[in-house]
Design a protein around this motif. Structure first.
Motif, PDB file in Angstrom:
ATOM      1  N   ALA A   1      -6.955  -1.319  -2.832  1.00  0.00           N
ATOM      2  CA  ALA A   1      -5.498  -1.914  -2.258  1.00  0.00           C
ATOM      3  C   ALA A   1      -6.241  -0.026  -1.289  1.00  0.00           C
ATOM      4  O   ALA A   1      -6.403   1.080  -1.635  1.00  0.00           O
ATOM      5  N   LEU A   2      -5.728  -0.613  -0.189  1.00  0.00           N
ATOM      6  CA  LEU A   2      -5.378   0.104   0.546  1.00  0.00           C
ATOM      7  C   LEU A   2      -4.032   0.432   1.402  1.00  0.00           C
ATOM      8  O   LEU A   2      -3.279  -0.598   1.971  1.00  0.00           O
ATOM      9  N   THR A   3      -3.191   1.656   1.109  1.00  0.00           N
ATOM     10  CA  THR A   3      -1.462   1.064   1.480  1.00  0.00           C
ATOM     11  C   THR A   3      -1.111   1.894   2.657  1.00  0.00           C
ATOM     12  O   THR A   3      -1.255   3.387   2.035  1.00  0.00           O
ATOM     13  N   ALA A   4      -0.417   1.122   3.094  1.00  0.00           N
ATOM     14  CA  ALA A   4       0.281   2.426   4.259  1.00  0.00           C
ATOM     15  C   ALA A   4       2.165   2.777   3.471  1.00  0.00           C
ATOM     16  O   ALA A   4       2.146   1.654   3.041  1.00  0.00           O
ATOM     17  N   PHE A   5       1.901   4.016   3.916  1.00  0.00           N
ATOM     18  CA  PHE A   5       3.783   3.838   3.878  1.00  0.00           C
ATOM     19  C   PHE A   5       4.581   4.534   5.221  1.00  0.00           C
ATOM     20  O   PHE A   5       4.113   4.554   5.365  1.00  0.00           O
ATOM     21  N   GLN A   6       6.419   4.341   4.742  1.00  0.00           N
ATOM     22  CA  GLN A   6       6.897   4.833   5.759  1.00  0.00           C
ATOM     23  C   GLN A   6       6.580   6.001   5.894  1.00  0.00           C
ATOM     24  O   GLN A   6       7.415   6.506   7.608  1.00  0.00           O
ATOM     25  N   ASP A   7       6.248   6.578   5.333  1.00  0.00           N
ATOM     26  CA  ASP A   7       6.070   8.038   5.338  1.00  0.00           C
ATOM     27  C   ASP A   7       5.221   9.110   5.981  1.00  0.00           C
ATOM     28  O   ASP A   7       4.784  10.105   5.880  1.00  0.00           O
ATOM     29  N   GLU A   8       4.642   7.667   6.638  1.00  0.00           N
ATOM     30  CA  GLU A   8       3.306   8.188   7.857  1.00  0.00           C
ATOM     31  C   GLU A   8       1.690   8.600   6.380  1.00  0.00           C
ATOM     32  O   GLU A   8       1.621  10.013   6.249  1.00  0.00           O
ATOM     33  N   ARG A   9       1.364   7.813   5.432  1.00  0.00           N
ATOM     34  CA  ARG A   9       0.376   8.162   4.590  1.00  0.00           C
ATOM     35  C   ARG A   9      -0.160   6.628   4.093  1.00  0.00           C
ATOM     36  O   ARG A   9      -0.039   5.573   4.680  1.00  0.00           O
ATOM     37  N   ILE A  10      -1.455   7.124   3.808  1.00  0.00           N
ATOM     38  CA  ILE A  10      -2.192   5.960   3.372  1.00  0.00           C
ATOM     39  C   ILE A  10      -2.759   6.603   2.639  1.00  0.00           C
ATOM     40  O   ILE A  10      -3.691   7.617   2.163  1.00  0.00           O
TER      41      ILE A  10
END
Lengths: 483, 131
Positions: free
Chosen positions: A26-35
């Protein structure tokens, strides 16, 4: 300068991972500005690479790793992070009805959402020129099918290009999972998709167990294998029923539908649900009577033998599948094909070969190379038979085993985990982030999501009348990818 | 108008289902149930339908297409909510892109998903004006 170096390393590390034969989970984005990119290495280990989102952007991997094109477009739509250098940032999930600056997974928003009163259609991609006709299909369909919108550019009978407009079934599942307590998650995960439900449930359970450092015992592991394989048979029987329907071979269609019904009735009496919803949770898996499962297999297999002889011996049917809807191996590899689609095009990956649950068996991936409808049909035939053999092993062993031991996860569980299974539709991964027993982020990447772009490759150059057949040979669930 | 009908023609529309309801609706066409023997059938066009069968919690993207298909069904017409999501009691009612099911259905067939026999019984009772 630092930033540029990090960007280069992000691109290099991820493309090297692909070159080493790893599978992107998976390629996942997070709310704390990380991929974060999660990879499954050939030896079964998981590896993760991360990059910070800087000034609202991150370097796109799509130019070197085309399979993540949709992942990055989805991140752009749901988080508003810009994948710098992405060659095609058209909206994927977002529609013109979404209010400006509405990024559902990035921050809280007012409820109810002030949807704009316009049509939901995004612009489409068409071939232009003399003699080209545009044929639009959907989003609603003439049969009992999920909703999706297809824009065909055709010349005469031939499909020049298919532009997919999916995500009509986007419910907002990932956003809805955020903030849930541990006990609330399983019923939701169970209903992400009616065709891959056990796979989704096992992923959630494994993620929780991994975070708690809990290793499940053999009796529980084997029950989960029984459920995963029962689901594979159920789903493959469905797909094997639909392919003959695509060419009007109704006897084969009806007989396979009847086998599926018999299997579903068995699932209901064995596990309590015709589609196996709510059968697996952290520390649990549905109890079943191994002897009754043995009798069910024996019964359905008798129907299977005569049905198999019917479809394999019918030359007209075989001819209709040969050379139709070819997925080339190079495209399959480039776009990260999964499951049956990959294994019918010469890519021999099956996550069961590395899943700890299956370590007893060393499942050998089914393999065809022609990449056409016939190959996808044959792979499913072979896989149903493998699943029956696996189930018979499980029945034999489970009958001798004690009941699984009782375990419950701690209520304040926290941390990040990735879990995966081989669903009937391919590699299915969940990225789970928990804080104090609550979901902070939940990302689902199903096999169908990867396979949709390959459908457009498979239909190009084929007669438009063969689209139903080719489509049914993929039999991609929309709900898994739209969420 | 009395609802007792010799036949009941249905058009299906998915508005965000997990495809569980679709699988069980499709099962009605198998020889185990054979819905046509009751004068009930699934038709390809809303123009040919007596009732619209909706599954799913009505996603925002399907809201307008649903309205259009409903308008295309000739009067008299009925709206059937198939499954908990369409009925407004499913697990994804409150998800951000869901509208919480269909408004004012004439027939609700609850369940997640409802079993084929239940779907068939409810449809048949409805056809006979007993639902």
């Amino acid at each position: 300068m630092m930033g540029t170096e990090l960007n280069k390393r992000w691109i290099l590390t991820n493309s090297q991972q692909r070159d080493n034969g790893s599978q992107l989970l998976a390629l996942t984005a997070f709310q704390d500005e990380r991929i974060v990119a999660h990879w499954l290495l050939p030896d079964g280990q998981c590896r993760e690479n991360a990059i910070a989102v800087t000034a609202g952007a991150f370097p796109s991997l799509t130019p070197v790793l085309p399979q993540v094109s949709w992942d990055e477009r989805e991140i752009h739509d749901l988080f508003g992070y810009i994948p710098n250098g992405h060659p095609d940032l058209r909206p994927l999930v977002r529609t013109p009805r979404w209010p400006d600056a509405f990024y559902p997974l990035r921050s809280k928003f007012e409820q109810p959402i002030p949807w704009l009163d316009v049509e939901p259609d995004n612009g489409d991609q068409r071939v232009t020129g003399e003699g080209v006709t545009i044929m639009k299909v959907g989003p609603t369909h003439a049969g009992v099918i999920e909703s999706g919108h297809f824009v065909f550019s055709i010349m005469g009978e031939n499909i020049l290009h298919l532009d997919l407009h999916l995500f009509q079934n986007h419910r907002g599942v990932e956003g809805h999972l955020e903030g849930r307590r541990l006990a609330e998650v399983a019923p939701l995960v169970s209903r992400i998709c009616g065709a891959d439900t056990v796979s989704h449930q096992v992923n959630w359970a494994s993620a929780v167990e991994k975070l708690a450092g809990h290793t499940i015992d053999q009796p529980l592991a084997w029950r989960r294998v029984a459920l995963l394989e029962s689901e594979r048979i159920l789903s493959h029987l469905n797909d094997l029923a639909q392919i003959p329907a695509g060419v009007g071979f109704h006897v084969a269609h009806q007989q396979a539908l009847a086998m599926k019904e018999k299997w579903q009735r068995g699932m209901h009496s064995l596990f309590g649900h015709r589609l196996l919803f709510d059968t697996v949770g952290p520390g649990t898996a549905a109890f079943f009577d191994p002897d009754a499962l043995g009798r069910l297999i024996h019964d359905v297999r008798r129907d299977w033998q005569s049905w198999r002889a019917l479809v394999l011996g019918h030359h007209g049917f075989q001819d209709r599948m040969l050379g139709v809807g070819i997925v080339r191996q190079a495209d399959a590899a480039r776009l990260g094909a999964q499951g049956v689609v990959a294994r019918a095009s010469g890519l021999s990956f099956d996550a069961r070969s590395v899943m700890p649950l299956y370590q007893e068996w060393k499942v050998k991936p089914a393999g065809e190379v022609s990449g056409d409808v016939a190959a996808r049909f044959k792979v499913r035939l072979e896989e149903v038979e493998t699943s029956w053999r696996l189930l018979q092993d499980v029945i034999f062993e489970v009958a001798k085993m004690p009941l699984p031991s009782f375990w419950q996860p701690p209520e304040d569980l926290a941390g990040d985990a990735v879990a995966y299974t081989e669903s009937p539709h391919g590699l299915n991964a969940h990225v789970v982030s928990l804080k104090n027993g609550q979901v902070v982020r939940y990302h689902v990447r199903s096999g169908t999501f990867r396979n949709w772009p390959l459908l457009t490759k498979a239909v190009t150059g084929n007669a438009v009348g063969d689209f139903p057949l080719i489509n049914k040979s993929f039999e991609l669930c929309y709900s898994c990818s739209d969420r | 108008m009395s609802r007792a009908m010799k036949s009941l023609q249905l058009r299906h529309l998915d508005a965000g289902s997990c495809n569980g309801c679709e699988q069980e609706l499709t099962a009605l066409t198998s020889r185990y149930y054979d819905l046509q023997q009751y004068g009930i059938d699934l038709v390809a066009s809303p123009r040919h339908a007596d009732a619209l069968v909706v599954t799913g919690p009505v996603t925002d993207t399907m809201k307008k297409p649903l309205e259009k298909v409903w308008q295309a069904v000739p009067e008299s017409k009925w709206l059937v909510a198939l499954g908990d999501c369409a009925a407004g009691c499913g697990v994804f009612q409150e998800a951000y892109a869901s509208h919480g099911g269909v408004a004012k259905p004439d027939l609700v067939i609850a369940g997640c998903p409802p079993r084929p026999q239940d779907i068939l019984d409810k449809l048949n009772q409805f056809r006979l004006g007993q639902g």
